[in-house]
Design a protein around this motif. Structure first.
Motif, PDB file in Angstrom:
ATOM      1  N   SER A  42       0.765  -1.243   0.033  1.00  0.00           N
ATOM      2  CA  SER A  42       0.004  -0.182   0.088  1.00  0.00           C
ATOM      3  C   SER A  42       0.998   1.431  -0.128  1.00  0.00           C
ATOM      4  O   SER A  42       2.053   1.023   0.367  1.00  0.00           O
ATOM      5  N   TYR A  43       0.562   2.437  -0.292  1.00  0.00           N
ATOM      6  CA  TYR A  43       1.006   3.600  -0.312  1.00  0.00           C
ATOM      7  C   TYR A  43       0.491   4.640   0.371  1.00  0.00           C
ATOM      8  O   TYR A  43      -0.764   4.828   0.362  1.00  0.00           O
ATOM      9  N   ARG A  44       1.091   5.481   0.944  1.00  0.00           N
ATOM     10  CA  ARG A  44       0.684   6.906   1.643  1.00  0.00           C
ATOM     11  C   ARG A  44       1.589   7.945   1.195  1.00  0.00           C
ATOM     12  O   ARG A  44       2.717   7.778   1.110  1.00  0.00           O
ATOM     13  N   ALA A  45       0.810   9.074   1.290  1.00  0.00           N
ATOM     14  CA  ALA A  45       1.617  10.348   0.804  1.00  0.00           C
ATOM     15  C   ALA A  45       0.882  11.349   1.345  1.00  0.00           C
ATOM     16  O   ALA A  45      -0.287  11.486   1.741  1.00  0.00           O
ATOM     17  N   THR A  46       1.867  12.532   1.546  1.00  0.00           N
ATOM     18  CA  THR A  46       1.156  13.800   2.139  1.00  0.00           C
ATOM     19  C   THR A  46       1.613  14.925   1.181  1.00  0.00           C
ATOM     20  O   THR A  46       2.677  14.921   0.705  1.00  0.00           O
ATOM     21  N   VAL A  47       0.543  15.819   0.949  1.00  0.00           N
ATOM     22  CA  VAL A  47       0.637  17.023   0.194  1.00  0.00           C
ATOM     23  C   VAL A  47       0.160  18.270   0.873  1.00  0.00           C
ATOM     24  O   VAL A  47      -1.121  17.964   1.140  1.00  0.00           O
ATOM     25  N   SER A 106      -9.764  16.345   3.743  1.00  0.00           N
ATOM     26  CA  SER A 106      -8.292  16.263   4.507  1.00  0.00           C
ATOM     27  C   SER A 106      -7.963  15.071   3.983  1.00  0.00           C
ATOM     28  O   SER A 106      -6.310  14.942   4.302  1.00  0.00           O
ATOM     29  N   SER A 107      -8.250  14.188   3.467  1.00  0.00           N
ATOM     30  CA  SER A 107      -7.668  12.983   2.854  1.00  0.00           C
ATOM     31  C   SER A 107      -8.377  12.233   1.998  1.00  0.00           C
ATOM     32  O   SER A 107      -9.549  12.428   1.751  1.00  0.00           O
ATOM     33  N   PHE A 129      -4.247   3.273  -2.147  1.00  0.00           N
ATOM     34  CA  PHE A 129      -3.389   4.861  -2.037  1.00  0.00           C
ATOM     35  C   PHE A 129      -4.134   5.613  -0.824  1.00  0.00           C
ATOM     36  O   PHE A 129      -5.655   5.657  -0.800  1.00  0.00           O
ATOM     37  N   THR A 130      -3.405   5.980   0.021  1.00  0.00           N
ATOM     38  CA  THR A 130      -3.981   7.299   0.864  1.00  0.00           C
ATOM     39  C   THR A 130      -3.235   8.442   0.813  1.00  0.00           C
ATOM     40  O   THR A 130      -2.018   8.493   0.838  1.00  0.00           O
ATOM     41  N   ILE A 131      -3.835   9.606   0.434  1.00  0.00           N
ATOM     42  CA  ILE A 131      -3.092  10.925   0.135  1.00  0.00           C
ATOM     43  C   ILE A 131      -3.585  11.641   1.395  1.00  0.00           C
ATOM     44  O   ILE A 131      -4.964  12.187   1.520  1.00  0.00           O
ATOM     45  N   THR A 132      -2.920  12.267   2.258  1.00  0.00           N
ATOM     46  CA  THR A 132      -3.090  13.228   3.285  1.00  0.00           C
ATOM     47  C   THR A 132      -2.985  14.478   2.974  1.00  0.00           C
ATOM     48  O   THR A 132      -1.770  15.042   2.511  1.00  0.00           O
ATOM     49  N   VAL A 133      -3.875  15.473   3.070  1.00  0.00           N
ATOM     50  CA  VAL A 133      -3.672  16.749   2.606  1.00  0.00           C
ATOM     51  C   VAL A 133      -3.222  17.739   3.900  1.00  0.00           C
ATOM     52  O   VAL A 133      -3.956  17.815   4.820  1.00  0.00           O
TER      53      VAL A 133
END
Length: 200
Positions: A42-47, A106-107, A129-133
């Motif tokens: 799995s992947y996680r990212a923050t932008v 927010s995500s 995928f989870t992208i956190t803002v």
């Protein structure tokens, strides 16, 4: 596709005996017996919010052990609000398609698909995928209204409650922590709680 080369020998046992040689080329064609595989489960990212469209989020990597079209991977996204992101179908690089707003969302949670290009029986793999803002301090504290009128009795005692108005900041974390203060020519006649905004 693999090429194998064999040498072929023939002989004639007559008189005089004769021999001949030749070469046989064997082509082993690939069978699409492998699915694409991502390097992670799995992947996680923050932008950060407020960054321009086209900001790189992440470049996931997938491999396929087949060859030719059976190993040529194309990427796609599945999920809600996918119009806010773009995936390069060839490289898998994910970028923002719009300017993100943490106060709106927010995500994000979605699925990245990797599918090979087999013409007959394509195989695919998926990864979550989870992208956190991340929050940017882009909101000012605000009261429910811009002005208040408060009536208090004459000769009110020191320390008596006068007024309390709540302010709200839509940011998060330290960016949403509010400190209250008062000013003006009569401010020295009152005390305000820095954390609650209660005036006495």
């Amino acid at each position: 596709m693999i090429f194998l080369f064999l040498s072929l020998f023939v002989s004639f046992t007559g008189s005089p005996p004769l021999t001949g040689t030749g070469t046989v080329r064997v082509i082993v064609q690939d069978m699409n017996d492998h699915s694409p595989e991502f390097e992670r489960q799995s992947y996680r990212a923050t932008v950060s919010e407020n960054l321009p469209a086209g900001t790189k989020v992440l470049s996931p990597i997938a491999h396929d052990k087949d060859s030719g079209l059976n190993a040529k991977i194309r990427f796609s996204l599945l999920g809600d609000k996918m119009e806010r992101f773009h995936v390069d179908s060839k490289s898998g690089e994910i970028t923002t398609a719009v300017t993100l707003d943490r106060e709106d969302t927010s995500s994000y949670h979605f699925t990245l698909m990797a599918q090979d290009s087999s013409a007959t029986e394509p195989r695919a793999a998926a990864v979550n995928f989870t992208i956190t803002v991340a929050d940017v301090n882009d909101n000012s504290p605000a009261f429910e209204q811009s002005a208040f009128t408060v009536n208090i009795p004459d000769r009110i005692k020191t320390g008596q409650f006068v007024f309390g108005a709540k302010a709200v900041d839509l940011d998060s974390g330290v960016n949403s922590k509010i400190v209250y203060s008062i000013s003006g020519k009569d401010a020295n006649r009152f005390n305000i709680n820095l954390n609650t905004g209660v005036i006495k």
